[in-house]
Design a protein around this motif. Structure first.
Motif, PDB file in Angstrom:
ATOM      1  N   LEU A   4       0.803  -1.221   0.000  1.00 42.59           N
ATOM      2  CA  LEU A   4       0.000   0.000   0.000  1.00 42.59           C
ATOM      3  C   LEU A   4       0.837   1.272   0.000  1.00 42.59           C
ATOM      4  O   LEU A   4       0.502   2.241  -0.701  1.00 42.59           O
ATOM      5  CB  LEU A   4      -0.935   0.001   1.210  1.00 42.59           C
ATOM      6  N   VAL A   5       1.900   1.302   0.770  1.00 40.82           N
ATOM      7  CA  VAL A   5       2.689   2.535   0.935  1.00 40.82           C
ATOM      8  C   VAL A   5       3.160   3.125  -0.393  1.00 40.82           C
ATOM      9  O   VAL A   5       3.032   4.342  -0.616  1.00 40.82           O
ATOM     10  CB  VAL A   5       3.873   2.284   1.890  1.00 40.82           C
ATOM     11  N   PRO A   6       3.708   2.328  -1.336  1.00 43.65           N
ATOM     12  CA  PRO A   6       4.116   2.927  -2.625  1.00 43.65           C
ATOM     13  C   PRO A   6       2.954   3.545  -3.392  1.00 43.65           C
ATOM     14  O   PRO A   6       3.113   4.577  -4.061  1.00 43.65           O
ATOM     15  CB  PRO A   6       4.701   1.730  -3.389  1.00 43.65           C
ATOM     16  N   VAL A   7       1.767   2.927  -3.290  1.00 41.57           N
ATOM     17  CA  VAL A   7       0.588   3.458  -3.981  1.00 41.57           C
ATOM     18  C   VAL A   7       0.201   4.805  -3.386  1.00 41.57           C
ATOM     19  O   VAL A   7      -0.083   5.774  -4.119  1.00 41.57           O
ATOM     20  CB  VAL A   7      -0.595   2.478  -3.886  1.00 41.57           C
ATOM     21  N   LEU A   8       0.198   4.902  -2.069  1.00 36.74           N
ATOM     22  CA  LEU A   8      -0.132   6.163  -1.413  1.00 36.74           C
ATOM     23  C   LEU A   8       0.889   7.245  -1.754  1.00 36.74           C
ATOM     24  O   LEU A   8       0.530   8.400  -1.991  1.00 36.74           O
ATOM     25  CB  LEU A   8      -0.175   5.965   0.107  1.00 36.74           C
TER      26      LEU A   8
ATOM     27  N   LYS B 219       2.849   2.112   9.914  1.00 39.53           N
ATOM     28  CA  LYS B 219       3.629   2.592   8.775  1.00 39.53           C
ATOM     29  C   LYS B 219       2.723   3.217   7.717  1.00 39.53           C
ATOM     30  O   LYS B 219       3.032   4.285   7.162  1.00 39.53           O
ATOM     31  CB  LYS B 219       4.423   1.436   8.176  1.00 39.53           C
ATOM     32  N   SER B 220       1.580   2.579   7.436  1.00 38.18           N
ATOM     33  CA  SER B 220       0.638   3.128   6.454  1.00 38.18           C
ATOM     34  C   SER B 220       0.016   4.426   6.955  1.00 38.18           C
ATOM     35  O   SER B 220      -0.189   5.379   6.188  1.00 38.18           O
ATOM     36  CB  SER B 220      -0.456   2.098   6.145  1.00 38.18           C
ATOM     37  N   LEU B 221      -0.290   4.484   8.255  1.00 33.38           N
ATOM     38  CA  LEU B 221      -0.877   5.698   8.820  1.00 33.38           C
ATOM     39  C   LEU B 221       0.081   6.879   8.688  1.00 33.38           C
ATOM     40  O   LEU B 221      -0.337   8.008   8.409  1.00 33.38           O
ATOM     41  CB  LEU B 221      -1.221   5.471  10.295  1.00 33.38           C
ATOM     42  N   THR B 222       1.363   6.617   8.856  1.00 31.60           N
ATOM     43  CA  THR B 222       2.360   7.680   8.750  1.00 31.60           C
ATOM     44  C   THR B 222       2.406   8.260   7.342  1.00 31.60           C
ATOM     45  O   THR B 222       2.488   9.479   7.160  1.00 31.60           O
ATOM     46  CB  THR B 222       3.752   7.147   9.137  1.00 31.60           C
ATOM     47  N   VAL B 223       2.315   7.379   6.349  1.00 35.37           N
ATOM     48  CA  VAL B 223       2.342   7.843   4.953  1.00 35.37           C
ATOM     49  C   VAL B 223       1.071   8.620   4.627  1.00 35.37           C
ATOM     50  O   VAL B 223       1.113   9.637   3.926  1.00 35.37           O
ATOM     51  CB  VAL B 223       2.522   6.652   3.996  1.00 35.37           C
ATOM     52  N   ILE B 224      -0.068   8.149   5.131  1.00 37.45           N
ATOM     53  CA  ILE B 224      -1.325   8.883   4.916  1.00 37.45           C
ATOM     54  C   ILE B 224      -1.215  10.281   5.509  1.00 37.45           C
ATOM     55  O   ILE B 224      -1.645  11.271   4.905  1.00 37.45           O
ATOM     56  CB  ILE B 224      -2.506   8.123   5.551  1.00 37.45           C
TER      57      ILE B 224
END
Length: 303
Positions: free
Chosen positions: A102-106, A126-131
């Protein structure tokens, strides 16, 4: 006899679907009407169709994988590998989804305004941080049934989130009053909010929702058993645009606070309780309790 203008394959005039202009017709006006599974299957026809579908995926502004019962992670990677225009991404119940996917897509899609990660149990902080750092234009966000979401990470994400209008936190058990207070004080444009089954929040959070969200139209606090009539009364006075209120399984909320909301036509998921006034409106009728008391005959209850 041949009709005038009829295509004749012997004259090398035979056309195929791929001869239709891709950028002007196929991609914007035809492919969006196909089911996602059908679009994916077209990749297998030949190399040209493969190129067409890859170009289609790279131009997508919306991607909703819930159209398919189950989608492999490898397929999702192909669909999003060249995307950088996505504005709406719906990944509900994608349990195989991980941060690494997910992270690269975000990161490639900073224009995201609608993100649905409901029941995506394979994600982490980790995903929340990128969001928080990359997706600053989000207006609609769903973490429904994401039990892993911690309070501290969400509070950091909500800071300076003035654009948020719709957020679903149903079943995020770890959240507390301070998380909700941070959300509503930073996002005063909220119109739709679900806090259902967050058992730790109290009326303190709901009072702040009332104080800071004047445009609120939908509120779901089902199962929030700590919330009382007092908070609902304040909500009724402050949120004049509220149209839907869900308070099922909230034992401390009763008709004392809900009656005022019903008068204004609000949709409430708890039915209005029956009262003796129903019988008073009928001529020559008394409530059942009164009629039973007047009968001086012993009653034999059989089990």
């Amino acid at each position: 006899m041949e009709f005038e203008g009829e295509f004749n394959c012997t004259d090398n005039i035979c056309l195929t679907v791929l001869d239709i202009p891709w950028d002007d017709i196929l991609i914007p006006r035809i492919l969006p009407f196909l089911h996602l599974q059908q679009i994916w299957s077209l990749r297998l026809v030949n190399k040209q169709f493969n190129q067409l579908i890859e170009l289609y995926f790279s131009s997508l502004r919306q991607l909703d994988i819930t159209q398919c019962r189950k989608i492999p992670v490898s397929a999702f990677k192909i669909m999003t590998q060249d995307s950088n225009l996505l504005q709406k991404l719906v990944l509900s119940d994608f349990k195989e989804l991980t941060d690494d996917v997910l992270v690269p897509v975000l990161g490639r899609n900073p224009r995201l305004s609608h993100l649905n990660l409901s029941a995506c149990s394979g994600l982490s902080i980790k995903s929340l941080t990128v969001i928080r750092t990359k997706c600053v234009e989000i207006t609609t966000l769903s973490f429904k049934e994401c039990h892993w979401v911690p309070s501290a990470s969400l509070e950091a994400m909500f800071i300076e989130r003035e654009n948020l209008e719709v957020i679903d936190l149903t079943g995020c058990w770890e959240l507390v009053d301070n998380t909700i207070i941070t959300l509503v004080t930073q996002s005063c444009r909220l119109r739709w909010l679900s806090l259902a089954r967050i058992y730790g929040i109290t009326e303190v959070a709901i009072v702040e929702v009332a104080n800071f969200c004047p445009d609120l139209e939908y509120l779901d606090i089902q199962g929030c058993w700590r919330v009382t009539d007092n908070a609902i009364s304040i909500l009724a006075r402050s949120c004049s645009k509220l149209k839907v209120l869900k308070v099922k399984d909230c034992p401390r909320i009763g008709e004392r606070s809900l009656a005022r909301l019903r008068i204004h036509g609000m949709m409430i998921d708890v039915p209005k309780p029956q009262s003796h006034s129903t019988y008073a409106s009928l001529p020559h009728q008394r409530p059942p309790s009164a009629r039973m008391a007047a009968v001086d005959v012993p009653i034999n209850f059989r089990i």
